[in-house]
Enzyme design. Sequence first.
Site, PDB file in Angstrom:
ATOM      1  N   VAL A  99      37.560 107.535  36.645  1.00 34.59           N
ATOM      2  CA  VAL A  99      37.364 108.136  38.075  1.00 34.59           C
ATOM      3  C   VAL A  99      36.639 109.124  38.467  1.00 34.59           C
ATOM      4  O   VAL A  99      36.495 109.894  36.479  1.00 34.59           O
ATOM      5  CB  VAL A  99      38.703 109.333  38.238  1.00 34.59           C
ATOM      6  CG1 VAL A  99      39.409 110.194  39.300  1.00 34.59           C
ATOM      7  CG2 VAL A  99      40.217 108.645  37.739  1.00 34.59           C
ATOM      8  N   HIS A 155      42.550 111.196  33.049  1.00 37.87           N
ATOM      9  CA  HIS A 155      44.090 111.448  32.989  1.00 37.87           C
ATOM     10  C   HIS A 155      44.827 110.989  33.440  1.00 37.87           C
ATOM     11  O   HIS A 155      45.819 110.162  33.390  1.00 37.87           O
ATOM     12  CB  HIS A 155      43.668 112.985  32.093  1.00 37.87           C
ATOM     13  CG  HIS A 155      43.418 113.342  30.926  1.00 37.87           C
ATOM     14  ND1 HIS A 155      42.079 113.613  31.302  1.00 37.87           N
ATOM     15  CD2 HIS A 155      43.010 112.639  29.869  1.00 37.87           C
ATOM     16  CE1 HIS A 155      41.792 114.385  30.164  1.00 37.87           C
ATOM     17  NE2 HIS A 155      41.495 113.153  29.155  1.00 37.87           N
TER      18      HIS A 155
HETATM   19  P1  AMP Z   1      40.114 111.829  26.337  1.00 33.57           P
HETATM   20  O1  AMP Z   1      41.315 113.246  25.670  1.00 33.57           O
HETATM   21  O2  AMP Z   1      38.882 111.976  26.242  1.00 33.57           O
HETATM   22  O3  AMP Z   1      40.718 111.286  24.762  1.00 33.57           O
HETATM   23  O4  AMP Z   1      40.348 110.593  26.797  1.00 33.57           O
HETATM   24  C1  AMP Z   1      41.516 110.418  26.870  1.00 33.57           C
HETATM   25  C2  AMP Z   1      41.644 109.452  27.749  1.00 33.57           C
HETATM   26  O5  AMP Z   1      41.515 109.538  29.019  1.00 33.57           O
HETATM   27  C3  AMP Z   1      40.493 107.774  27.486  1.00 33.57           C
HETATM   28  O6  AMP Z   1      41.648 106.386  27.659  1.00 33.57           O
HETATM   29  C4  AMP Z   1      39.446 107.852  28.538  1.00 33.57           C
HETATM   30  O7  AMP Z   1      39.223 106.370  28.319  1.00 33.57           O
HETATM   31  C5  AMP Z   1      40.539 108.288  29.599  1.00 33.57           C
HETATM   32  N1  AMP Z   1      39.794 109.241  30.714  1.00 33.57           N
HETATM   33  C6  AMP Z   1      38.887 110.000  30.637  1.00 33.57           C
HETATM   34  N2  AMP Z   1      38.582 110.595  31.539  1.00 33.57           N
HETATM   35  C7  AMP Z   1      38.364 109.347  32.550  1.00 33.57           C
HETATM   36  C8  AMP Z   1      38.195 109.474  33.429  1.00 33.57           C
HETATM   37  N3  AMP Z   1      37.372 110.373  34.057  1.00 33.57           N
HETATM   38  N4  AMP Z   1      38.630 108.253  33.904  1.00 33.57           N
HETATM   39  C9  AMP Z   1      39.861 107.389  34.015  1.00 33.57           C
HETATM   40  N5  AMP Z   1      39.790 107.622  32.678  1.00 33.57           N
HETATM   41  C10 AMP Z   1      39.374 108.834  31.911  1.00 33.57           C
END
Ligand code: AMP
Length: 289
Positions: free
Chosen positions: A180, A41
């Site tokens: 990431v 994030h």
């Molecule tokens: P979430 O909180 O899971 O809804 O994710 C919020 C945002 O963070 C989304 O755009 C996800 O794709 C991104 N995100 C979650 N994990 C990762 C990661 N490991 N690398 C890059 N972006 C991420």
Amino acid sequence: MAAPPRVFHEPAQLRAEIRRVQADGKRVGLVPTMGALHPGHLSLVAESQKSCDLTVVTIFVNPTQFAPGEDFAKYPRTLDADLELLSEFAPVWALVPEVDAMYPPGSTTEVKAPEIALPLEGIFRPIHFDGVATIVLKLFQVAPADAAFFGQKDYQQVRVIEEMVRDLIVPIEIVRCPIVREADGLAMSSRNRYLSPEEREIALSISRSLHDAVRQIESGEVNARLLRDEIEQALRGAGVGEIDYVSVACPRTLKSVETIEGDVVILVAAKVGTTRLIDNVLVSFPVSQ
Ligand code: AMP
């Protein structure tokens, strides 16, 4: 300099303040999240800061994207730690709305996600992307940013958002950011904290098998079915329980391919114990030989 983010609970107040900042000619970036923040994030926040004067992070566990029986109730909620992490990125504003603020009582309107939502996740989580598209469009209304940053970790999600923004003519730029990973390759996810040490070891087979497939493509393998079978075998061999899908697909349409003739994305969704994990890798041609 570290400073705690300015926290908003009221969407209308956030929108008014963003408009004020934009009226001064400043560019605003938006990073929608469900909290339980980790370096994945934070990479989106850092990317936003490269091109924006102010970054707005939303922290909202959106009920409508979870089906009954999924992990909405137990989804990790770590607001204090999240705000602490964000304080390293000042200037950041955080929107932490109540459910009623995003779904005014009596609301029945929702977004029907575009067709790109139908395969893969759409088969196993049929209501998921309608919920995602609905909340993301609402967040774009509440936080009328110039650009919004999404992780490629949720590859199909970012395609859904890109198509929704095109179809509904939403005036916002969508920026995709790379996945990431932990040092050993595991894609970072808020759900990784559900994994026991043994399960985490099993989960590693997902990123490893994707990495192996990329190496094979780089050495000239074009048979997608063979790669899919090998990934499935590697996952089963490592002790992964349920495999929802392994797909070698066109990065634009997400239709699976039989022969690799151009760019592909390889996507996996599988359960380790009771935790459902997703990961993917994009292979762009010409591949490094
Ligand atoms: P979430 O909180 O899971 O809804 O994710 C919020 C945002 O963070 C989304 O755009 C996800 O794709 C991104 N995100 C979650 N994990 C990762 C990661 N490991 N690398 C890059 N972006 C991420």
